[in-house]
Scaffold this motif. Sequence first.
Motif, PDB file in Angstrom:
ATOM      1  N   GLY A 191       7.500   5.832 -15.867  1.00 19.86           N
ATOM      2  CA  GLY A 191       8.358   6.273 -16.490  1.00 19.86           C
ATOM      3  C   GLY A 191       9.379   7.187 -15.668  1.00 19.86           C
ATOM      4  O   GLY A 191       8.773   7.922 -14.771  1.00 19.86           O
ATOM      5  N   GLU A 192      10.629   7.342 -15.856  1.00 13.59           N
ATOM      6  CA  GLU A 192      11.608   8.239 -14.987  1.00 13.59           C
ATOM      7  C   GLU A 192      11.183   9.636 -15.011  1.00 13.59           C
ATOM      8  O   GLU A 192      11.074  10.102 -16.198  1.00 13.59           O
ATOM      9  CB  GLU A 192      12.856   7.926 -15.331  1.00 13.59           C
ATOM     10  N   GLY A 193      11.107  10.221 -13.943  1.00 18.82           N
ATOM     11  CA  GLY A 193      10.851  11.707 -14.041  1.00 18.82           C
ATOM     12  C   GLY A 193       9.488  12.136 -14.834  1.00 18.82           C
ATOM     13  O   GLY A 193       9.333  13.246 -15.409  1.00 18.82           O
ATOM     14  N   ASN A 194       8.510  11.181 -14.847  1.00 17.06           N
ATOM     15  CA  ASN A 194       7.273  11.529 -15.542  1.00 17.06           C
ATOM     16  C   ASN A 194       6.407  12.782 -14.940  1.00 17.06           C
ATOM     17  O   ASN A 194       6.663  12.880 -13.736  1.00 17.06           O
ATOM     18  CB  ASN A 194       6.406   9.996 -15.339  1.00 17.06           C
ATOM     19  N   THR A 195       5.584  13.326 -15.695  1.00 16.44           N
ATOM     20  CA  THR A 195       5.054  14.716 -15.395  1.00 16.44           C
ATOM     21  C   THR A 195       3.715  14.376 -14.327  1.00 16.44           C
ATOM     22  O   THR A 195       3.015  15.191 -14.026  1.00 16.44           O
ATOM     23  CB  THR A 195       4.567  15.426 -16.525  1.00 16.44           C
ATOM     24  N   TYR A 196       3.205  13.200 -14.199  1.00 16.21           N
ATOM     25  CA  TYR A 196       2.081  12.734 -13.743  1.00 16.21           C
ATOM     26  C   TYR A 196       2.207  12.479 -12.321  1.00 16.21           C
ATOM     27  O   TYR A 196       1.224  12.402 -11.587  1.00 16.21           O
ATOM     28  CB  TYR A 196       1.371  11.276 -14.414  1.00 16.21           C
ATOM     29  N   GLY A 197       3.334  12.485 -11.725  1.00 15.14           N
ATOM     30  CA  GLY A 197       3.653  12.174 -10.322  1.00 15.14           C
ATOM     31  C   GLY A 197       3.513  10.811 -10.097  1.00 15.14           C
ATOM     32  O   GLY A 197       3.382  10.610  -8.911  1.00 15.14           O
ATOM     33  N   HIS A 198       3.526   9.814 -10.818  1.00 11.27           N
ATOM     34  CA  HIS A 198       3.441   8.665 -10.631  1.00 11.27           C
ATOM     35  C   HIS A 198       4.723   7.927 -10.169  1.00 11.27           C
ATOM     36  O   HIS A 198       5.774   8.321 -10.848  1.00 11.27           O
ATOM     37  CB  HIS A 198       2.890   7.758 -12.008  1.00 11.27           C
ATOM     38  N   PRO A 199       4.855   6.894  -9.158  1.00  7.19           N
ATOM     39  CA  PRO A 199       3.561   6.624  -8.416  1.00  7.19           C
ATOM     40  C   PRO A 199       3.160   7.463  -7.335  1.00  7.19           C
ATOM     41  O   PRO A 199       4.459   8.208  -6.808  1.00  7.19           O
ATOM     42  CB  PRO A 199       4.299   5.212  -8.083  1.00  7.19           C
ATOM     43  N   HIS A 200       2.175   7.388  -6.794  1.00  8.83           N
ATOM     44  CA  HIS A 200       1.747   8.460  -5.886  1.00  8.83           C
ATOM     45  C   HIS A 200       2.181   7.895  -4.460  1.00  8.83           C
ATOM     46  O   HIS A 200       2.321   6.717  -4.091  1.00  8.83           O
ATOM     47  CB  HIS A 200       0.422   8.603  -5.808  1.00  8.83           C
ATOM     48  N   ASP A 201       2.838   8.713  -3.579  1.00  6.96           N
ATOM     49  CA  ASP A 201       3.175   8.487  -2.380  1.00  6.96           C
ATOM     50  C   ASP A 201       2.335   7.800  -1.410  1.00  6.96           C
ATOM     51  O   ASP A 201       2.762   6.833  -1.004  1.00  6.96           O
ATOM     52  CB  ASP A 201       3.648   9.893  -1.517  1.00  6.96           C
ATOM     53  N   LEU A 202       0.889   8.208  -1.501  1.00  5.65           N
ATOM     54  CA  LEU A 202      -0.069   7.523  -0.623  1.00  5.65           C
ATOM     55  C   LEU A 202      -0.138   5.907  -1.108  1.00  5.65           C
ATOM     56  O   LEU A 202      -0.245   5.100  -0.401  1.00  5.65           O
ATOM     57  CB  LEU A 202      -1.572   7.967  -0.865  1.00  5.65           C
ATOM     58  N   VAL A 203      -0.045   5.506  -2.435  1.00  7.08           N
ATOM     59  CA  VAL A 203      -0.081   4.282  -2.948  1.00  7.08           C
ATOM     60  C   VAL A 203       1.048   3.486  -2.398  1.00  7.08           C
ATOM     61  O   VAL A 203       0.958   2.397  -2.004  1.00  7.08           O
ATOM     62  CB  VAL A 203      -0.254   4.158  -4.237  1.00  7.08           C
ATOM     63  N   ILE A 204       2.492   4.106  -2.626  1.00  6.95           N
ATOM     64  CA  ILE A 204       3.722   3.551  -2.143  1.00  6.95           C
ATOM     65  C   ILE A 204       3.446   3.120  -0.918  1.00  6.95           C
ATOM     66  O   ILE A 204       3.948   2.200  -0.126  1.00  6.95           O
ATOM     67  CB  ILE A 204       4.859   4.457  -2.362  1.00  6.95           C
ATOM     68  N   ALA A 205       2.969   4.202   0.135  1.00  4.43           N
ATOM     69  CA  ALA A 205       3.045   3.947   1.556  1.00  4.43           C
ATOM     70  C   ALA A 205       1.940   3.080   1.983  1.00  4.43           C
ATOM     71  O   ALA A 205       2.174   2.064   2.992  1.00  4.43           O
ATOM     72  CB  ALA A 205       2.468   5.351   2.252  1.00  4.43           C
ATOM     73  N   ARG A 206       0.895   2.957   1.294  1.00  2.00           N
ATOM     74  CA  ARG A 206       0.005   1.941   1.454  1.00  2.00           C
ATOM     75  C   ARG A 206       0.534   0.455   1.240  1.00  2.00           C
ATOM     76  O   ARG A 206       0.380  -0.490   2.039  1.00  2.00           O
ATOM     77  CB  ARG A 206      -1.398   2.040   0.551  1.00  2.00           C
ATOM     78  N   LEU A 207       0.992  -0.005   0.240  1.00  2.00           N
ATOM     79  CA  LEU A 207       2.177  -0.881  -0.034  1.00  2.00           C
ATOM     80  C   LEU A 207       2.906  -1.367   1.115  1.00  2.00           C
ATOM     81  O   LEU A 207       3.365  -2.567   1.509  1.00  2.00           O
ATOM     82  CB  LEU A 207       2.465  -1.087  -1.312  1.00  2.00           C
ATOM     83  N   ALA A 208       3.708  -0.318   1.272  1.00  6.32           N
ATOM     84  CA  ALA A 208       4.757  -0.541   2.403  1.00  6.32           C
ATOM     85  C   ALA A 208       4.466  -0.817   3.728  1.00  6.32           C
ATOM     86  O   ALA A 208       4.924  -1.616   4.504  1.00  6.32           O
ATOM     87  CB  ALA A 208       5.810   0.965   2.248  1.00  6.32           C
ATOM     88  N   ALA A 209       3.103  -0.121   3.932  1.00  7.07           N
ATOM     89  CA  ALA A 209       2.607  -0.530   5.345  1.00  7.07           C
ATOM     90  C   ALA A 209       2.341  -2.056   5.627  1.00  7.07           C
ATOM     91  O   ALA A 209       2.219  -2.743   6.613  1.00  7.07           O
ATOM     92  CB  ALA A 209       1.344   0.262   5.622  1.00  7.07           C
TER      93      ALA A 209
END
Length: 354
Positions: free
Chosen positions: A233-251
């Motif tokens: 969800g846009e602007g969700n309060t959970y901080g999803h998606p996590h930057d570490l997960v995004i970086a892991r995929l981008a790597a």
Amino acid sequence: MHKIIRIMTLMVFLLLCMLTLGASVQSVQDGYVEVHFIDVGQGDAILIRSTNHAVLIDGGNRNTTVLDYLSSLGVQKLDLVVGTHAHADHIGGLIPVLEQLSVHEVMDPAVVHTSKTFEDYLTVIDRKNIRFTVADTGLKRSYGDMLLHVLHPTQPAATDLNNSSIVIHLIYHKISFLFTGDAEQVSERAILERSGQNLASTILKVGHHGSSTSTSSEFLSQVRPEVAIFSVGEGNTYGHPHDLVIARLAAQHVDLYRTDMHGHIIIRTDGNTFMIESQKAVEDTFPLYRIGINSADTSQLKNIVHIDDVRARSLISLRPFTSLEDLARIPGIGPSRVRDIIQQGLAYVDTEER
């Protein structure tokens, strides 16, 4: 590589809808399968369609968003509805779908939950006498040339609803999808430990909306996706998606799509190649991932402006950093270059997980 990827702008997307929805039913071309990642905000909803079959995995929160989406496509019956687990952001929107459409079978982990949403969900299944199947590892369903294979759970527990999530591998000839619900690393380890399961998947629906509790490096090394989809969800309060997960995929050079940015995401495949259409276009310059300076490896760090191989090694030797301004400790990185790094928007200080 067998992928064909195309991002559609909103205007083109709507034009396509107007052209194809002139008839009461928007049919799927013979020999093709469509997978729709429906933008339901902070939740999951996935429609799988072929010419003669339709499967719905989750329905977002309790509203008519998914029912309206299905109706816009002319979908009136579903071969299978999967409630991956009992959380409201997954099964809430299934209630109006089950009420209004013809559903042959519901698959569920059968983990008891005390919420009113879960109670109403079970009530409509019982009242309409819909076939109810308890999901278990190894269970399979075939719809034409589509194979759905349940990889998890085996012994789900009411005390851990996320890890009771149904995980499904969809295989259509040479193209495959992995749908993970809210499964976390506990589930991922269990799946990896089971023998004889080929997890390689062209497209990964990222677990638990991109939370840091899911999508481990070990799991990714077996899945090896070309595309990852975040249902978030846009602007969700959970901080999803996590930057570490995004970086892991981008790597791993995985192409990233997010419902909060791209809106509805549709993947069409003939079993050999695939194409992606999104409701919204995202500027190429907008960073869909970020790089944690306290954990990234040399190859990741070199994506940051002014960080070459030598400076990346220096950065690693000087860790930890408490702020981006602290990068000025690296030889050759002065205040102006720090400003460039901050403006680029890729680097961040990864001190805490969320």
